[in-house]
Design a protein around this motif. Structure first.
Motif, PDB file in Angstrom:
ATOM      1  N   PRO A 323      -3.827 -31.579  19.592  1.00  0.00           N
ATOM      2  CA  PRO A 323      -3.666 -30.166  19.238  1.00  0.00           C
ATOM      3  C   PRO A 323      -5.011 -29.464  19.079  1.00  0.00           C
ATOM      4  N   GLN A 324      -5.101 -28.249  19.606  1.00  0.00           N
ATOM      5  CA  GLN A 324      -6.343 -27.500  19.597  1.00  0.00           C
ATOM      6  C   GLN A 324      -6.297 -26.357  18.581  1.00  0.00           C
ATOM      7  N   ALA A 325      -7.454 -26.036  18.048  1.00  0.00           N
ATOM      8  CA  ALA A 325      -7.566 -24.864  17.182  1.00  0.00           C
ATOM      9  C   ALA A 325      -7.420 -23.617  18.043  1.00  0.00           C
ATOM     10  N   VAL A 331      -5.777 -15.595  16.084  1.00  0.00           N
ATOM     11  CA  VAL A 331      -5.451 -15.661  14.662  1.00  0.00           C
ATOM     12  C   VAL A 331      -5.390 -14.246  14.096  1.00  0.00           C
ATOM     13  N   PHE A 332      -6.355 -13.416  14.480  1.00  0.00           N
ATOM     14  CA  PHE A 332      -6.333 -12.018  14.039  1.00  0.00           C
ATOM     15  C   PHE A 332      -5.052 -11.329  14.500  1.00  0.00           C
ATOM     16  N   ASN A 460     -13.443 -20.309   8.706  1.00  0.00           N
ATOM     17  CA  ASN A 460     -12.373 -20.893   9.511  1.00  0.00           C
ATOM     18  C   ASN A 460     -11.192 -19.937   9.577  1.00  0.00           C
ATOM     19  N   GLU A 461     -10.139 -20.365  10.220  1.00  0.00           N
ATOM     20  CA  GLU A 461      -8.974 -19.513  10.429  1.00  0.00           C
ATOM     21  C   GLU A 461      -8.282 -19.150   9.123  1.00  0.00           C
ATOM     22  N   GLN A 462      -8.202 -20.087   8.215  1.00  0.00           N
ATOM     23  CA  GLN A 462      -7.557 -19.820   6.927  1.00  0.00           C
ATOM     24  C   GLN A 462      -8.291 -18.716   6.178  1.00  0.00           C
ATOM     25  N   MET A 489      -9.139 -25.188  13.012  1.00  0.00           N
ATOM     26  CA  MET A 489      -7.903 -25.602  12.346  1.00  0.00           C
ATOM     27  C   MET A 489      -6.701 -25.506  13.288  1.00  0.00           C
ATOM     28  N   PRO A 490      -6.270 -26.621  13.890  1.00  0.00           N
ATOM     29  CA  PRO A 490      -5.051 -26.575  14.715  1.00  0.00           C
ATOM     30  C   PRO A 490      -3.838 -26.089  13.916  1.00  0.00           C
ATOM     31  N   GLU A 491      -3.749 -26.484  12.643  1.00  0.00           N
ATOM     32  CA  GLU A 491      -2.668 -26.016  11.766  1.00  0.00           C
ATOM     33  C   GLU A 491      -3.214 -24.863  10.932  1.00  0.00           C
ATOM     34  N   TRP A 492      -3.162 -23.680  11.484  1.00  0.00           N
ATOM     35  CA  TRP A 492      -3.869 -22.548  10.878  1.00  0.00           C
ATOM     36  C   TRP A 492      -2.959 -21.570  10.142  1.00  0.00           C
ATOM     37  N   ARG A 493      -1.656 -21.683  10.307  1.00  0.00           N
ATOM     38  CA  ARG A 493      -0.742 -20.732   9.649  1.00  0.00           C
ATOM     39  C   ARG A 493      -0.527 -21.143   8.192  1.00  0.00           C
ATOM     40  N   THR A 494      -1.504 -20.879   7.382  1.00  0.00           N
ATOM     41  CA  THR A 494      -1.453 -21.233   5.966  1.00  0.00           C
ATOM     42  C   THR A 494      -0.971 -20.052   5.142  1.00  0.00           C
TER      43      THR A 494
END
Length: 637
Positions: A323-325, A331-332, A460-462, A489-494
């Motif tokens: 999995p890729q970031a 993200v925006f 980072n994305e978070q 962060m591949p898992e960025w939907r925090t």
């Protein structure tokens, strides 16, 4: 791998060589030039559709003009690949946009045929007009030509320049390359106006007849020219009132003409050389012309597709093994929609970069709340300010390098009035292969000196999500900068969490040396610390998150404990984050050895981001080296 040119193109090392061929050979030369561009870009990448669309125009201009004495300015410059190939850079073209190779844009120090350096939109008419006025003043008789796309015409600077050109009585020719596209499809009233001109069959039939008459009458002296000019003007007014847009600015309007008929273009340009005064030639072209996947496919994708199979048109994409970031821009885009679903005040604004900024995600989901205002950064900012006065929360997304064009509006229209506009600065730091015209090197320095404006950067994305969320509760202007490319962060939907204004954070406790970072570049410091740990060194690492306001409590802690400090930023050193830390240190009476890493006070050329960061010494190895040298000094003492 060196791409071999076609039989005729192989003989052309300058426009003088081009002129040696009879007109009957120009179609073949255009075909070979187009194939050469396709062959090179498919292997090495770069801008694509724009240059294919002006192949015939490029050949015709260099065939008719006496370049480099006659001066040719290409707006933006991503349409100038054919120009570069015809002007002595054919055998170097495979190095286009590569570190140490030729630039992807016209550049004065690269070639005498590049009369003006470009990269930002809507500058060509102003530059060519300055050259034309100088030519008139000096009596040189030089021809000055600006080639500008219809997308660039939406920039206010183009209208300012045309307004001036009309009263200058200078010998400037503006060539409007009309393909209904910038990077994304054009928007606004100008697009509709140009469409009306190009689709008016009655107007164009009569226009062709007038053109032929003008050519015949011009051979009989100025009085005949004057008569036919009046006839032409009357027909224009009678058939298509809207055509007076250019005429009302006192620009002689010619066209529209087929921008892919090279022999007709040569005839027209040859005639226009003898018509004095400011004039505009309207050429209708197709972006990606001659390469079917680009011509008939998604032209936004084919603006700069990367490498691809030239036979099938398949764009090469690596299949990741894990999995890729995501890209920060995505993200925006997704986060803005997520926030807008919760907060009805949120609006999205971008100046002509909906796909590049990922605002297109909100434009599709909430078309009444997201706006592409065209290539008009100044308008984008003040439009956002107007929205903010009415209780809305505009997120104005502009590339860092293009925000430079709207600086007065940020100061005068937003910050002086303390309006709650959120500026999201994409492509902050090194832009990569686009080079110095696109590097986002200066935004920290030019933003942190403005009162009322928050200057933040996520590591980072978070943190990007949380800064966007936190900006909603801030009552004044708030800026968030982030780089081109992927996060970490591949898992960025925090889940959203508020970040207190001006609060940094400790990434790693340590000894001897403190590393202070701002933004994504902090991930390089993490990597550097891992390398140093294997050597027995244990620096501390702090993610400051805000350049303005600085976390004073954290800085008191840092300077109270550490006498060796390294600051790291993906921005200019002069006036940047490191400068802010030094100013704070001096103002509060601390003494420490501080080493600042960032972009030095020089123009950094094009290349991959990591190549440029390494050259400037703030890649992971550069950070480790800086810490190592300071720790070694301390140990030796």
């Amino acid at each position: 791998m060196l791409i071999e040119p076609g039989e005729l193109l192989a003989q052309i090392n300058s426009p003088e060589d081009l002129k040696k061929f009879p007109k009957e050979k120009l179609v073949q030369i255009c075909d070979e030039l187009r194939h050469f561009i396709v062959d090179n870009v498919s292997v090495y990448g770069g801008h694509f559709g724009a240059s294919l669309g002006v192949v015939e125009l490029t050949v015709a201009l260099h065939y008719v003009l006496n370049t480099p004495q006659d001066q040719l300015v290409w707006d933006v410059g991503h349409q100038a690949y054919g120009h570069k190939i015809l002007t002595g850079r054919r055998d170097q073209f495979h190095t286009n946009r590569i570190f140490g190779g030729i630039s992807g844009f016209p550049k004065r120090k690269e070639s005498e045929y590049d009369s003006f350096g470009v990269g930002h939109s809507s500058t060509s008419i102003s530059a060519a007009l300055g050259m034309a006025v100088a030519s008139k003043y000096k009596g040189t008789g030089i021809q000055n030509v600006a080639v500008i796309g219809d997308g660039s015409m939406t920039g206010g600077m183009a209208f300012e320049a045309m307004n001036h050109a009309g009263v200058s009585d200078s010998n400037i020719l503006i060539v409007l390359n009309d393909n209904c596209m910038a990077i994304d499809p054009n928007v606004g009233a100008l697009k509709d106006y140009l469409t009306d001109i190009t689709t008016s069959h009655t107007y164009n039939k009569v226009k062709d007849e007038v053109w032929k008459l003008l050519g015949k009458f011009s051979k009989f002296g100025s009085s005949a020219q004057e008569v036919i000019s009046k006839v032409e003007g009357a027909i224009k007014s009678a058939l298509l009132n809207q055509s007076n847009l250019f005429e009302s600015l006192n620009l002689r309007y010619f066209g529209p003409v087929d921008g892919h008929d090279v022999n007709h273009l040569v005839e027209i340009l040859d005639d226009l050389k003898d018509i004095p005064g400011p004039k505009i030639l309207h050429c209708v072209t197709v972006k990606g012309k001659g390469y079917e996947p680009a011509e008939k496919g998604n032209q936004t994708t084919w603006h700069a597709p990367g490498t691809f199979d030239k036979v099938t048109g398949e764009i090469y994409k690596k299949s990741p093994s894990k999995p890729q970031a995501p890209k920060y821009q995505d993200v925006f885009g997704h986060t803005l929609v997520e926030l807008a679903e919760q907060d009805e005040r949120i609006m999205g604004i971008t100046p002509a970069m909906p796909s590049g900024s990922s605002l297109n995600i909100m434009m599709e989901a909430m078309p009444d709340r997201a706006f592409d205002v065209g290539i008009a950064e100044q308008h984008a900012v003040t439009f956002s300010a107007g929205l903010a006065t009415q209780g809305l929360k505009p997120f104005c997304n502009i590339y860092s390098t293009f925000m430079q064009r709207a600086y007065d509006q940020v100061v005068h229209d937003v910050c002086l009035q303390n309006l709650p506009v959120v500026f999201c600065l994409d492509r902050a730091g090194f832009a990569g292969a686009d080079g110095p015209t696109h590097h986002g090197a200066y935004d920290i320095a030019y933003f942190r000196c403005i009162p009322n404006l928050v200057v933040a950067a996520p590591m980072n994305e978070q943190e990007l999500r949380n800064m966007m969320y936190s900006s909603l509760s801030h009552e004044g202007p708030y800026s968030i900068r982030y780089p081109r490319g992927k996060g970490v962060m591949p898992e960025w939907r925090t889940p959203f969490e508020g970040i207190p204004l001006g609060q940094g954070r400790i990434i790693k406790e340590g000894e001897e040396v403190a590393i202070l970072t701002i933004g994504h570049i902090g991930n390089y410091a993490v990597e550097a610390c891992e390398t140093l740990a294997s050597e027995g060194l244990n620096p501390a690492h702090f993610d400051m998150r805000f350049v303005k306001p600085l976390d004073e409590e954290l800085l008191h802690e840092i300077f109270g404990k550490f006498s060796k400090v390294v600051t790291v930023e993906d921005g200019c050193l002069m006036g940047g984050f490191g400068s802010a830390v030094l100013e704070w240190m001096m103002d509060h009476g601390y003494q420490a050895q501080v080493k600042r890493l960032g972009i030095p006070d020089e123009i950094i050329e094009h290349g991959e981001q990591i190549e440029l960061q390494e050259a400037c010494g703030f890649d992971p190895r550069g950070i480790a080296s800086a810490v190592r040298s300071m720790a070694t000094v301390e140990k030796l003492s």
